[in-house]
Design a protein around this motif. Structure first.
Motif, PDB file in Angstrom:
ATOM      1  N   ALA A  20       0.181  -3.322  15.807  1.00 46.21           N
ATOM      2  CA  ALA A  20      -0.172  -2.191  16.674  1.00 46.21           C
ATOM      3  C   ALA A  20      -1.305  -1.385  16.038  1.00 46.21           C
ATOM      4  CB  ALA A  20       1.048  -1.320  16.918  1.00 46.21           C
ATOM      5  N   PRO A  21      -2.506  -1.969  15.964  1.00 52.90           N
ATOM      6  CA  PRO A  21      -3.615  -1.274  15.304  1.00 52.90           C
ATOM      7  C   PRO A  21      -4.047   0.002  16.025  1.00 52.90           C
ATOM      8  CG  PRO A  21      -4.390  -3.250  16.410  1.00 52.90           C
ATOM      9  CD  PRO A  21      -2.895  -3.277  16.478  1.00 52.90           C
ATOM     10  N   GLU A  22      -3.623   0.148  17.277  1.00 54.16           N
ATOM     11  CA  GLU A  22      -3.948   1.370  18.014  1.00 54.16           C
ATOM     12  C   GLU A  22      -3.068   2.541  17.573  1.00 54.16           C
ATOM     13  OE1 GLU A  22      -0.824  -0.816  20.435  1.00 54.16           O
ATOM     14  OE2 GLU A  22      -2.529  -1.357  19.185  1.00 54.16           O
ATOM     15  N   VAL A  23      -2.025   2.257  16.791  1.00 54.48           N
ATOM     16  CA  VAL A  23      -1.076   3.285  16.358  1.00 54.48           C
ATOM     17  C   VAL A  23      -1.060   3.448  14.839  1.00 54.48           C
ATOM     18  CG1 VAL A  23       1.369   3.931  16.329  1.00 54.48           C
ATOM     19  CG2 VAL A  23       0.378   2.891  18.381  1.00 54.48           C
ATOM     20  N   PHE A  24      -1.106   2.336  14.107  1.00 57.62           N
ATOM     21  CA  PHE A  24      -0.949   2.355  12.650  1.00 57.62           C
ATOM     22  C   PHE A  24      -2.248   1.960  11.964  1.00 57.62           C
ATOM     23  CE2 PHE A  24       3.115   1.049  14.544  1.00 57.62           C
ATOM     24  CZ  PHE A  24       3.952   2.051  14.071  1.00 57.62           C
ATOM     25  N   GLU A  25      -2.488   2.589  10.802  1.00 63.60           N
ATOM     26  CA  GLU A  25      -3.665   2.247  10.009  1.00 63.60           C
ATOM     27  C   GLU A  25      -3.346   2.481   8.535  1.00 63.60           C
ATOM     28  OE1 GLU A  25      -8.340   3.145  10.252  1.00 63.60           O
ATOM     29  OE2 GLU A  25      -7.080   4.918  10.291  1.00 63.60           O
ATOM     30  N   VAL A  26      -3.676   1.505   7.698  1.00 65.64           N
ATOM     31  CA  VAL A  26      -3.572   1.673   6.257  1.00 65.64           C
ATOM     32  C   VAL A  26      -4.955   2.098   5.774  1.00 65.64           C
ATOM     33  CG1 VAL A  26      -3.091   0.562   4.053  1.00 65.64           C
ATOM     34  CG2 VAL A  26      -1.698   0.015   6.065  1.00 65.64           C
ATOM     35  N   ASP A  27      -5.020   3.279   5.159  1.00 66.10           N
ATOM     36  CA  ASP A  27      -6.311   3.839   4.766  1.00 66.10           C
ATOM     37  C   ASP A  27      -6.825   3.233   3.463  1.00 66.10           C
ATOM     38  OD1 ASP A  27      -5.010   5.176   2.660  1.00 66.10           O
ATOM     39  OD2 ASP A  27      -4.964   7.102   3.717  1.00 66.10           O
ATOM     40  N   ASP A  28      -7.951   3.724   3.008  1.00 65.82           N
ATOM     41  CA  ASP A  28      -8.598   3.199   1.800  1.00 65.82           C
ATOM     42  C   ASP A  28      -7.758   3.406   0.535  1.00 65.82           C
ATOM     43  OD1 ASP A  28     -10.733   2.359   3.320  1.00 65.82           O
ATOM     44  OD2 ASP A  28     -11.939   4.144   2.907  1.00 65.82           O
ATOM     45  N   ASN A  29      -6.797   4.333   0.585  1.00 65.22           N
ATOM     46  CA  ASN A  29      -5.903   4.581  -0.546  1.00 65.22           C
ATOM     47  C   ASN A  29      -4.598   3.794  -0.427  1.00 65.22           C
ATOM     48  OD1 ASN A  29      -7.620   6.494  -1.803  1.00 65.22           O
ATOM     49  ND2 ASN A  29      -6.922   8.047  -0.375  1.00 65.22           N
ATOM     50  N   ASP A  30      -4.562   2.854   0.519  1.00 67.04           N
ATOM     51  CA  ASP A  30      -3.367   2.048   0.798  1.00 67.04           C
ATOM     52  C   ASP A  30      -2.174   2.884   1.249  1.00 67.04           C
ATOM     53  OD1 ASP A  30      -4.542  -0.421   0.373  1.00 67.04           O
ATOM     54  OD2 ASP A  30      -4.104  -0.388  -1.765  1.00 67.04           O
ATOM     55  N   ASP A  31      -2.448   3.951   1.983  1.00 65.61           N
ATOM     56  CA  ASP A  31      -1.404   4.787   2.568  1.00 65.61           C
ATOM     57  C   ASP A  31      -1.383   4.577   4.073  1.00 65.61           C
ATOM     58  OD1 ASP A  31      -0.664   6.058   0.133  1.00 65.61           O
ATOM     59  OD2 ASP A  31      -2.364   7.432   0.342  1.00 65.61           O
ATOM     60  N   LEU A  32      -0.190   4.455   4.629  1.00 69.57           N
ATOM     61  CA  LEU A  32      -0.063   4.288   6.071  1.00 69.57           C
ATOM     62  C   LEU A  32      -0.341   5.607   6.776  1.00 69.57           C
ATOM     63  CD1 LEU A  32       0.736   2.520   8.506  1.00 69.57           C
ATOM     64  CD2 LEU A  32       3.075   3.354   8.181  1.00 69.57           C
ATOM     65  N   GLN A  33      -1.142   5.536   7.806  1.00 74.76           N
ATOM     66  CA  GLN A  33      -1.454   6.694   8.639  1.00 74.76           C
ATOM     67  C   GLN A  33      -1.078   6.371  10.079  1.00 74.76           C
ATOM     68  OE1 GLN A  33      -2.655   9.529   7.223  1.00 74.76           O
ATOM     69  NE2 GLN A  33      -2.607   8.452   5.268  1.00 74.76           N
ATOM     70  N   LEU A  34      -0.528   7.349  10.775  1.00 75.93           N
ATOM     71  CA  LEU A  34      -0.279   7.213  12.208  1.00 75.93           C
ATOM     72  C   LEU A  34      -1.472   7.777  12.950  1.00 75.93           C
ATOM     73  CD1 LEU A  34       3.417   8.386  12.695  1.00 75.93           C
ATOM     74  CD2 LEU A  34       2.519   6.089  13.004  1.00 75.93           C
ATOM     75  N   LYS A  35      -2.023   6.993  13.852  1.00 77.35           N
ATOM     76  CA  LYS A  35      -3.098   7.494  14.701  1.00 77.35           C
ATOM     77  C   LYS A  35      -2.531   8.383  15.796  1.00 77.35           C
ATOM     78  CE  LYS A  35      -6.135   3.554  13.934  1.00 77.35           C
ATOM     79  NZ  LYS A  35      -6.847   2.438  14.579  1.00 77.35           N
ATOM     80  N   THR A  36      -1.286   8.124  16.168  1.00 75.98           N
ATOM     81  CA  THR A  36      -0.536   8.934  17.121  1.00 75.98           C
ATOM     82  C   THR A  36       0.938   8.755  16.823  1.00 75.98           C
ATOM     83  OG1 THR A  36      -0.075   9.361  19.463  1.00 75.98           O
ATOM     84  CG2 THR A  36      -0.480   7.066  18.847  1.00 75.98           C
TER      85      THR A  36
END
Length: 64
Positions: A20-36
């Motif tokens: 679900a790349p429209e919702v989840f993203e692992v940032d450059d620091n390898d931390d999970l971010q929610l887009k929504t």
């Protein structure tokens, strides 16, 4: 439904981002971010697959 992440359990392995790349993203620091944190008719199936695939059960759906 709301998307909740238990960041203490999350390993940021990016399985959720792959599903679900429209919702989840692992940032450059390898931390999970929610887009929504909201599900929609369009993303619900992908989010449900990401919840089921999470090896640490760090992602859940809760009623609004």
């Amino acid at each position: 439904m709301k998307i909740k992440v238990d960041y203490d359990l999350c390993e940021s392995n990016a399985l959720c981002e792959a599903m679900a790349p429209e919702v989840f993203e692992v940032d450059d620091n390898d931390d999970l971010q929610l887009k929504t944190d909201e599900t929609t008719d369009e993303n619900l199936g992908n989010v449900e697959r990401a919840v089921a695939a999470c090896p640490r059960a760090a992602i859940s759906l809760v009623a609004d």
